[in-house]
Design an enzyme around this catalytic site. Structure first.
Site, PDB file in Angstrom:
ATOM      1  N   SER A   1      54.729  30.978  73.460  1.00  0.00           N
ATOM      2  CA  SER A   1      53.303  31.173  72.858  1.00  0.00           C
ATOM      3  C   SER A   1      53.138  31.012  71.489  1.00  0.00           C
ATOM      4  O   SER A   1      54.099  31.499  70.737  1.00  0.00           O
ATOM      5  CB  SER A   1      52.779  32.611  73.526  1.00  0.00           C
TER       6      SER A   1
ATOM      7  N   LYS B   1      54.904  35.176  80.640  1.00  0.00           N
ATOM      8  CA  LYS B   1      53.969  34.259  79.824  1.00  0.00           C
ATOM      9  C   LYS B   1      52.405  34.276  80.423  1.00  0.00           C
ATOM     10  O   LYS B   1      51.637  34.066  79.807  1.00  0.00           O
ATOM     11  CB  LYS B   1      54.523  32.994  79.781  1.00  0.00           C
TER      12      LYS B   1
ATOM     13  N   HIS C   1      50.732  37.452  79.653  1.00  0.00           N
ATOM     14  CA  HIS C   1      50.416  37.433  78.291  1.00  0.00           C
ATOM     15  C   HIS C   1      49.065  36.823  78.179  1.00  0.00           C
ATOM     16  O   HIS C   1      48.039  36.961  77.455  1.00  0.00           O
ATOM     17  CB  HIS C   1      51.672  36.516  77.636  1.00  0.00           C
ATOM     18  N   ASN C   2      49.044  35.456  78.803  1.00  0.00           N
ATOM     19  CA  ASN C   2      47.724  34.718  78.571  1.00  0.00           C
ATOM     20  C   ASN C   2      46.551  35.129  79.268  1.00  0.00           C
ATOM     21  O   ASN C   2      45.615  35.478  78.693  1.00  0.00           O
ATOM     22  CB  ASN C   2      47.916  33.353  79.237  1.00  0.00           C
TER      23      ASN C   2
ATOM     24  N   GLU D   1      45.389  37.735  76.812  1.00  0.00           N
ATOM     25  CA  GLU D   1      44.789  36.791  75.520  1.00  0.00           C
ATOM     26  C   GLU D   1      43.251  36.706  76.134  1.00  0.00           C
ATOM     27  O   GLU D   1      42.347  36.737  75.337  1.00  0.00           O
ATOM     28  CB  GLU D   1      45.685  35.476  75.783  1.00  0.00           C
TER      29      GLU D   1
HETATM   30  N1  LIG Z   1      48.478  23.482  73.297  1.00  0.00           N
HETATM   31  C1  LIG Z   1      48.909  25.139  73.250  1.00  0.00           C
HETATM   32  O1  LIG Z   1      48.497  25.873  72.289  1.00  0.00           O
HETATM   33  C2  LIG Z   1      49.888  25.504  74.172  1.00  0.00           C
HETATM   34  C3  LIG Z   1      50.530  24.757  75.284  1.00  0.00           C
HETATM   35  N2  LIG Z   1      51.488  25.379  75.870  1.00  0.00           N
HETATM   36  C4  LIG Z   1      52.019  24.452  77.013  1.00  0.00           C
HETATM   37  O2  LIG Z   1      52.786  23.803  76.684  1.00  0.00           O
HETATM   38  C5  LIG Z   1      52.841  22.393  77.258  1.00  0.00           C
HETATM   39  C6  LIG Z   1      52.648  21.386  76.476  1.00  0.00           C
HETATM   40  O3  LIG Z   1      51.266  21.480  75.672  1.00  0.00           O
HETATM   41  P1  LIG Z   1      50.585  20.375  74.746  1.00  0.00           P
HETATM   42  O4  LIG Z   1      51.503  20.179  73.586  1.00  0.00           O
HETATM   43  O5  LIG Z   1      49.479  21.218  74.597  1.00  0.00           O
HETATM   44  O6  LIG Z   1      50.272  19.029  75.681  1.00  0.00           O
HETATM   45  P2  LIG Z   1      49.515  18.910  76.977  1.00  0.00           P
HETATM   46  O7  LIG Z   1      49.221  20.026  77.709  1.00  0.00           O
HETATM   47  O8  LIG Z   1      48.427  18.224  76.431  1.00  0.00           O
HETATM   48  O9  LIG Z   1      50.423  17.928  77.838  1.00  0.00           O
HETATM   49  C7  LIG Z   1      50.737  16.662  77.265  1.00  0.00           C
HETATM   50  C8  LIG Z   1      52.061  16.087  77.580  1.00  0.00           C
HETATM   51  O10 LIG Z   1      52.560  16.293  78.711  1.00  0.00           O
HETATM   52  C9  LIG Z   1      52.876  14.547  79.233  1.00  0.00           C
HETATM   53  N3  LIG Z   1      52.671  14.367  80.408  1.00  0.00           N
HETATM   54  C10 LIG Z   1      51.315  14.475  81.114  1.00  0.00           C
HETATM   55  N4  LIG Z   1      51.514  13.910  82.255  1.00  0.00           N
HETATM   56  C11 LIG Z   1      52.513  13.458  82.436  1.00  0.00           C
HETATM   57  C12 LIG Z   1      53.486  12.652  83.459  1.00  0.00           C
HETATM   58  N5  LIG Z   1      53.169  12.496  84.680  1.00  0.00           N
HETATM   59  N6  LIG Z   1      55.008  12.622  83.310  1.00  0.00           N
HETATM   60  C13 LIG Z   1      55.650  12.904  82.268  1.00  0.00           C
HETATM   61  N7  LIG Z   1      54.818  13.398  81.070  1.00  0.00           N
HETATM   62  C14 LIG Z   1      53.683  13.830  81.297  1.00  0.00           C
HETATM   63  C15 LIG Z   1      52.170  14.022  78.205  1.00  0.00           C
HETATM   64  O11 LIG Z   1      52.846  12.718  78.022  1.00  0.00           O
HETATM   65  P3  LIG Z   1      51.824  11.376  77.233  1.00  0.00           P
HETATM   66  O12 LIG Z   1      51.914  11.599  75.754  1.00  0.00           O
HETATM   67  O13 LIG Z   1      52.803  10.148  77.852  1.00  0.00           O
HETATM   68  O14 LIG Z   1      50.531  11.417  78.073  1.00  0.00           O
HETATM   69  C16 LIG Z   1      52.412  14.770  76.925  1.00  0.00           C
HETATM   70  O15 LIG Z   1      53.428  14.711  76.390  1.00  0.00           O
HETATM   71  C17 LIG Z   1      51.921  22.567  78.424  1.00  0.00           C
HETATM   72  O16 LIG Z   1      52.452  23.256  79.671  1.00  0.00           O
HETATM   73  C18 LIG Z   1      51.072  23.856  77.925  1.00  0.00           C
HETATM   74  O17 LIG Z   1      50.357  24.166  78.971  1.00  0.00           O
HETATM   75  C19 LIG Z   1      51.882  26.544  75.587  1.00  0.00           C
HETATM   76  C20 LIG Z   1      51.481  27.234  74.638  1.00  0.00           C
HETATM   77  C21 LIG Z   1      50.598  26.943  73.916  1.00  0.00           C
HETATM   78  O1  LIG Z   2      49.299  29.395  76.321  1.00  0.00           O
HETATM   79  C1  LIG Z   2      48.603  29.403  75.464  1.00  0.00           C
HETATM   80  C2  LIG Z   2      48.674  30.246  74.294  1.00  0.00           C
HETATM   81  O2  LIG Z   2      49.714  31.180  74.344  1.00  0.00           O
HETATM   82  C3  LIG Z   2      47.566  28.274  75.306  1.00  0.00           C
HETATM   83  O3  LIG Z   2      46.955  28.002  74.079  1.00  0.00           O
HETATM   84  C4  LIG Z   2      46.608  28.489  76.745  1.00  0.00           C
HETATM   85  O4  LIG Z   2      46.889  27.447  77.384  1.00  0.00           O
HETATM   86  C5  LIG Z   2      45.366  28.524  76.476  1.00  0.00           C
HETATM   87  O5  LIG Z   2      44.830  28.667  77.748  1.00  0.00           O
HETATM   88  P1  LIG Z   2      43.339  28.270  78.176  1.00  0.00           P
HETATM   89  O6  LIG Z   2      43.399  26.850  77.832  1.00  0.00           O
HETATM   90  O7  LIG Z   2      43.373  28.730  79.797  1.00  0.00           O
HETATM   91  O8  LIG Z   2      42.403  28.970  77.308  1.00  0.00           O
END
Ligand SMILES: NC(=O)C1=CN([C@@H]2O[C@H](COP(=O)(O)OP(=O)(O)OC[C@H]3O[C@@H](n4cnc5c(N)ncnc54)[C@H](OP(=O)(O)O)[C@@H]3O)[C@@H](O)[C@H]2O)C=CC1
Ligand SMILES: O=C(CO)[C@H](O)[C@H](O)COP(=O)(O)O
Length: 482
Positions: free
Chosen positions: A128, A185, A188-189, A192
């Site tokens: 997070s 986690k 946590h969310n 959040e």
């Molecule tokens: N954004 C945030 O604030 C936070 C996100 N997270 C978690 O971290 C992870 C990454 O988040 P984030 O960086 O926002 O990216 P996204 O959740 O938008 O996911 C995009 C990534 O997933 C890949 N992907 C999607 N489909 C496939 C597939 N079929 N095979 C392989 N790769 C695939 C994409 O590849 P491509 O580029 O090729 O499409 C890209 O690298 C998620 O699980 C998210 O929930 C956790 C904490 C905070």
């Molecule tokens: O994991 C997170 C932070 O800790 C992400 O920001 C979270 O995916 C946000 O959740 P949502 O899109 O459901 O508001």
């Protein structure tokens, strides 16, 4: 040069986490399904660092030191299963796969077992902190196959946020086996979601009842952030309220009031129902997002409906709102921590609730000063049933619940929906009530279905049935839960 670890999935989280790891001196292999992202990075920010670009999974695996450590930062769901299958031909027994995305803990539980059968260690780690947390230090909640922890611990400790008075306590620790890391986690969310909904309800009162403008509201949140409400979400709320676009307009005033969600709040609520834990505030926060998303229905329904108006004095209301937010926050965390305790007992995870509070103090979205007090409460009593009855929080609530009560009343008088605050108050009142009206409810169940009841003058566990109508028999239904 070989990668000490590989980050696969190179969007918001993956790129920033990889840069964080590299900045701590570790060479990092980087890969992504769409390889242009990697190419672009290597032509820009990645040029100077110890990044090893990989343009296929085979190349990715070959570029890593053995035993390999691969961290997936990709979209949760079946994407993770597909990616695991794509990696398997290139991994060997002893290698470690880490899923750092927001995966469902039940999926992680299953994946730990599946990979264990293949000799691959699997870690499901909550991460997070969003974009900047990933870059400068997130809070990380790893769980799964404990044998893998020794191999990745140093990297996790190095890149995690640091908290504590000396700023030296890493915001990561081994959470437990199976899906426990992703479970923590998820909660946590959920918390959040609760914090965000509470802040939004405060904003509604300030904007629609008190009539405060954005600048005033930003100042109020900023002042609160210097006190017991000090937290990342209160801090960014102040900044958001003050932010203007190039035309000088406040951006937040132009954002459509339809909240979205990716699912972790919903999973928290599903788990709460399964564990029989009344996590009412987070549940209401999830429903509040769903209700907000029904924009066109709301617009149509609101036509011609006049809101009641009951004005409030600004200074008093701001003071009471501060108390209300603080009290509701304590109540929400009490529910969230109680849920983690129930799940921990159920799954035998042996979650250390004080340590969890400790690693949430820095890096993550819900980081706040009062997590220090939560940690202290669990250090004082590891068997604590509910945070609300810890001596410190009991006293804090005695002082602040009045504010919560007043603000819920103010919201009701003005037709402002306050689902999170009012559910917090109901939970507080219910939890602190010796005699609830559930005796009547039990009588009703027994009347219509012979479901039996216990008596106040007999030991618990002894069940009775009464022939209420005089026409039913003496046969009672059995006691069970499905
Ligand atoms: N954004 C945030 O604030 C936070 C996100 N997270 C978690 O971290 C992870 C990454 O988040 P984030 O960086 O926002 O990216 P996204 O959740 O938008 O996911 C995009 C990534 O997933 C890949 N992907 C999607 N489909 C496939 C597939 N079929 N095979 C392989 N790769 C695939 C994409 O590849 P491509 O580029 O090729 O499409 C890209 O690298 C998620 O699980 C998210 O929930 C956790 C904490 C905070
Ligand atoms: O994991 C997170 C932070 O800790 C992400 O920001 C979270 O995916 C946000 O959740 P949502 O899109 O459901 O508001």
């Amino acid at each position: 040069m070989k990668g000490a670890i590989g980050i696969y999935g190179f969007r918001v989280m993956g790129e920033n986490l990889a840069r964080n790891i590299e900045s701590k001196g570790y060479p990092v292999t980087i890969g992504n399904r769409s390889v242009e992202v990697i190419r672009e990075f290597m032509e820009g920010k990645g040029k100077e660092g110890k990044f090893i670009p990989a343009y296929s999974i085979e190349e990715f695996a070959a570029s890593l030191e053995k035993p390999r450590k691969v961290m997936l930062m990709i979209k949760a769901g079946e994407t993770v299963d597909l990616t695991i299958e794509n990696f398997l031909p290139y991994l060997e027994p002893g290698d470690t796969l880490i899923d750092g995305g927001n995966s469902n803990y039940e999926d992680t539980e299953r994946r730990v077992q599946y990979l264990e059968e293949k000799g691959i260690y699997y870690i499901g780690s909550g991460v997070s902190g969003g974009e900047l947390g990933a870059l400068y230090g997130p809070s990380m909640m790893p769980g799964g196959n404990k044998e893998a922890w020794a191999g990745v611990k140093d990297i996790f400790m190095a890149i995690a946020a640091k908290a504590g008075t000396n700023g030296e306590e890493p915001c990561t620790t081994w959470i437990g086996n199976g899906g426990s890391g992703h479970y923590v986690k998820t909660v946590h969310n959920g918390i959040e979601y609760g914090d965000m909904q509470l802040i939004s309800e405060v904003y509604a009162i300030l904007r629609d009842v008190v009539g405060a403008d954005n600048e005033e509201m930003a100042k109020i949140f900023s002042t609160w952030n210097a006190g017991r409400l000090e937290s990342y979400l209160v801090e960014i709320t102040s900044e958001i309220l003050n932010e203007k676009d190039e035309t000088g307009e406040y951006i937040v005033n132009y954002i459509l009031d339809k909240a979205m969600q990716k699912g972790t709040g919903k999973w928290t609520v599903i788990s709460a129902l399964e564990e029989g834990e009344p996590v009412t505030l987070i549940t209401e926060a999830v429903y509040a997002r769903i209700l907000s998303s029904m924009k066109s229905e709301r617009v149509a329904a609101a036509k011609g409906v006049e809101k009641p108006r009951s004005l409030a004095e600004k200074k008093d209301t701001v003071d009471l709102l501060e108390k209300a937010l603080y009290a509701a926050k304590i109540i929400s965390y009490a529910q969230g921590f109680s849920l983690m305790k129930a799940a921990s007992d159920h799954y035998r995870w042996e979650l250390k609730l004080g340590e969890i509070a400790s690693i949430w103090r820095g890096g993550c979205i819900i980081r706040s000063a009062f997590l220090n007090d939560i940690r202290a409460a669990y250090e004082e009593n590891v068997e604590l049933k509910n945070l609300m009855v810890a001596p410190f929080f009991r006293t804090e609530l005695e002082e602040t619940v009045k504010g919560l009560r007043e603000m819920v009343i103010l919201g009701i008088r003005n037709g402002i929906a306050m689902p999170a605050m009012s559910s917090a108050l109901s939970y507080y009142d219910g939890y602190h009530t010796e005699n609830l009206p559930a005796n009547l409810l039990q009588a009703q169940r027994d009347y219509f279905g012979a479901h039996m009841y216990e008596r106040v003058d007999r030991p618990e566990g002894e069940f009775f049935h009464h022939n209420w109508s005089g026409e039913g028999g003496n046969t009672a239904s059995t006691i069970y839960k499905v």
